[in-house]
Motif scaffolding. Structure first.
Motif, PDB file in Angstrom:
ATOM      1  N   GLY A  42     -11.678   4.480   0.567  1.00 53.34           N
ATOM      2  CA  GLY A  42     -12.854   3.688   0.198  1.00 53.34           C
ATOM      3  C   GLY A  42     -14.045   4.568  -0.106  1.00 53.34           C
ATOM      4  O   GLY A  42     -14.760   4.361  -1.088  1.00 53.34           O
ATOM      5  N   LEU A  43     -14.293   5.576   0.728  1.00 55.81           N
ATOM      6  CA  LEU A  43     -15.388   6.510   0.508  1.00 55.81           C
ATOM      7  C   LEU A  43     -15.182   7.272  -0.790  1.00 55.81           C
ATOM      8  O   LEU A  43     -16.122   7.447  -1.571  1.00 55.81           O
ATOM      9  N   ALA A  44     -13.973   7.714  -1.043  1.00 56.98           N
ATOM     10  CA  ALA A  44     -13.677   8.437  -2.284  1.00 56.98           C
ATOM     11  C   ALA A  44     -13.939   7.555  -3.494  1.00 56.98           C
ATOM     12  O   ALA A  44     -14.519   7.994  -4.489  1.00 56.98           O
ATOM     13  N   THR A  45     -13.551   6.298  -3.410  1.00 60.53           N
ATOM     14  CA  THR A  45     -13.763   5.364  -4.514  1.00 60.53           C
ATOM     15  C   THR A  45     -15.249   5.154  -4.769  1.00 60.53           C
ATOM     16  O   THR A  45     -15.708   5.176  -5.909  1.00 60.53           O
ATOM     17  N   ILE A  46     -16.025   4.981  -3.701  1.00 60.94           N
ATOM     18  CA  ILE A  46     -17.471   4.825  -3.841  1.00 60.94           C
ATOM     19  C   ILE A  46     -18.084   6.062  -4.474  1.00 60.94           C
ATOM     20  O   ILE A  46     -18.875   5.969  -5.413  1.00 60.94           O
ATOM     21  N   CYS A  47     -17.739   7.245  -3.963  1.00 65.02           N
ATOM     22  CA  CYS A  47     -18.297   8.489  -4.499  1.00 65.02           C
ATOM     23  C   CYS A  47     -17.912   8.689  -5.956  1.00 65.02           C
ATOM     24  O   CYS A  47     -18.733   9.109  -6.771  1.00 65.02           O
ATOM     25  N   LEU A  48     -16.672   8.388  -6.295  1.00 63.48           N
ATOM     26  CA  LEU A  48     -16.252   8.514  -7.695  1.00 63.48           C
ATOM     27  C   LEU A  48     -17.020   7.535  -8.569  1.00 63.48           C
ATOM     28  O   LEU A  48     -17.410   7.865  -9.694  1.00 63.48           O
ATOM     29  N   GLY A  49     -17.263   6.354  -8.054  1.00 63.73           N
ATOM     30  CA  GLY A  49     -18.063   5.379  -8.790  1.00 63.73           C
ATOM     31  C   GLY A  49     -19.484   5.860  -8.988  1.00 63.73           C
ATOM     32  O   GLY A  49     -20.074   5.705 -10.052  1.00 63.73           O
ATOM     33  N   LEU A  50     -20.040   6.496  -7.958  1.00 60.09           N
ATOM     34  CA  LEU A  50     -21.383   7.048  -8.073  1.00 60.09           C
ATOM     35  C   LEU A  50     -21.424   8.152  -9.118  1.00 60.09           C
ATOM     36  O   LEU A  50     -22.400   8.280  -9.857  1.00 60.09           O
ATOM     37  N   ALA A  51     -20.381   8.935  -9.197  1.00 66.93           N
ATOM     38  CA  ALA A  51     -20.340  10.036 -10.155  1.00 66.93           C
ATOM     39  C   ALA A  51     -20.396   9.534 -11.586  1.00 66.93           C
ATOM     40  O   ALA A  51     -20.918  10.212 -12.465  1.00 66.93           O
ATOM     41  N   THR A  52     -19.884   8.336 -11.828  1.00 70.59           N
ATOM     42  CA  THR A  52     -19.908   7.812 -13.191  1.00 70.59           C
ATOM     43  C   THR A  52     -21.311   7.444 -13.634  1.00 70.59           C
ATOM     44  O   THR A  52     -21.568   7.299 -14.826  1.00 70.59           O
ATOM     45  N   LEU A  53     -22.240   7.308 -12.697  1.00 69.45           N
ATOM     46  CA  LEU A  53     -23.624   7.017 -13.031  1.00 69.45           C
ATOM     47  C   LEU A  53     -24.399   8.278 -13.393  1.00 69.45           C
ATOM     48  O   LEU A  53     -25.560   8.211 -13.756  1.00 69.45           O
ATOM     49  N   ALA A  54     -23.772   9.417 -13.325  1.00 72.56           N
ATOM     50  CA  ALA A  54     -24.452  10.695 -13.505  1.00 72.56           C
ATOM     51  C   ALA A  54     -24.896  10.920 -14.940  1.00 72.56           C
ATOM     52  O   ALA A  54     -24.352  10.377 -15.878  1.00 72.56           O
ATOM     53  N   SER A  55     -25.908  11.782 -15.080  1.00 73.73           N
ATOM     54  CA  SER A  55     -26.393  12.119 -16.412  1.00 73.73           C
ATOM     55  C   SER A  55     -25.617  13.303 -16.981  1.00 73.73           C
ATOM     56  O   SER A  55     -24.974  13.176 -18.003  1.00 73.73           O
ATOM     57  N   ALA A  56     -25.670  14.445 -16.356  1.00 71.99           N
ATOM     58  CA  ALA A  56     -24.948  15.624 -16.841  1.00 71.99           C
ATOM     59  C   ALA A  56     -24.302  16.325 -15.654  1.00 71.99           C
ATOM     60  O   ALA A  56     -24.951  16.591 -14.651  1.00 71.99           O
TER      61      ALA A  56
END
Length: 168
Positions: free
Chosen positions: A7-21
């Motif tokens: 679950g934590l990995a999924t959340i973090c990966l989801g957060l990474a998709t919001l990244a700019s560069a």
């Protein structure tokens, strides 16, 4: 525990998709001079919740390892040239990634699987921009991290095992 980690990995990966560069940092085993063998990379991504660090590492000892941002952009002398944990506010306290009263360079611990790989992302909520990491060293210690200076200084992580310089 596996469900929580997934679950934590999924959340973090989801957060990474919001990244700019994103920025990719190559990591190497420490050596007397320069760096040793390559162990993989850590991708730095910005999110509205802080910087996400996504490892893709292999050949490491299984278990929990101290993971920190160090002051100097060098991995020489078995990682000692990196200096201490990044601490721009001069707190001189090792309190972990979630305390505003300690080193800014204290990151969540890194989990290495039984097969020596590390792929579980961690979130550094106090670090908002990748540029805040540029010009420093990313370090993985041999031992774990208890986010305190007791009973052992700097969380008890011990020797500097893996190092990479960010943005150089």
């Amino acid at each position: 525990m596996k469900t929580l980690s997934l679950g934590l990995a999924t959340i973090c990966l989801g957060l990474a998709t919001l990244a700019s560069a994103d920025t990719t940092v190559p990591l190497f085993f420490t050596a007397d001079q320069g760096v040793g063998a390559a162990v993989g990379t850590v991708v730095l991504s910005e999110s509205k919740y802080g910087v996400v660090l996504t490892p893709d590492l292999k050949g490491l000892p299984p278990g929990i390892h101290g993971f920190h941002l160090h002051q100097n952009p060098s991995c020489d002398n078995k990682g000692m040239a990196a200096g201490g944990h990044f601490d721009p506010q001069k707190t001189e306290k090792h309190l972990g990634a979630y305390s505003d009263s300690g080193h800014l360079g204290d990151l969540p611990a890194l989990t290495v699987n039984a097969d020596g790989t590390a792929k579980l992302p961690v979130l550094a909520p106090r670090i908002k921009h990748i540029s805040d990491l540029t010009g420093h060293a990313l370090m993985i210690h041999l031992g774990g991290d208890n986010y305190a200076d007791q009973p052992e200084k700097l969380g008890g992580g011990g020797p500097r095992l893996v190092c990479g310089v960010i943005g150089q």
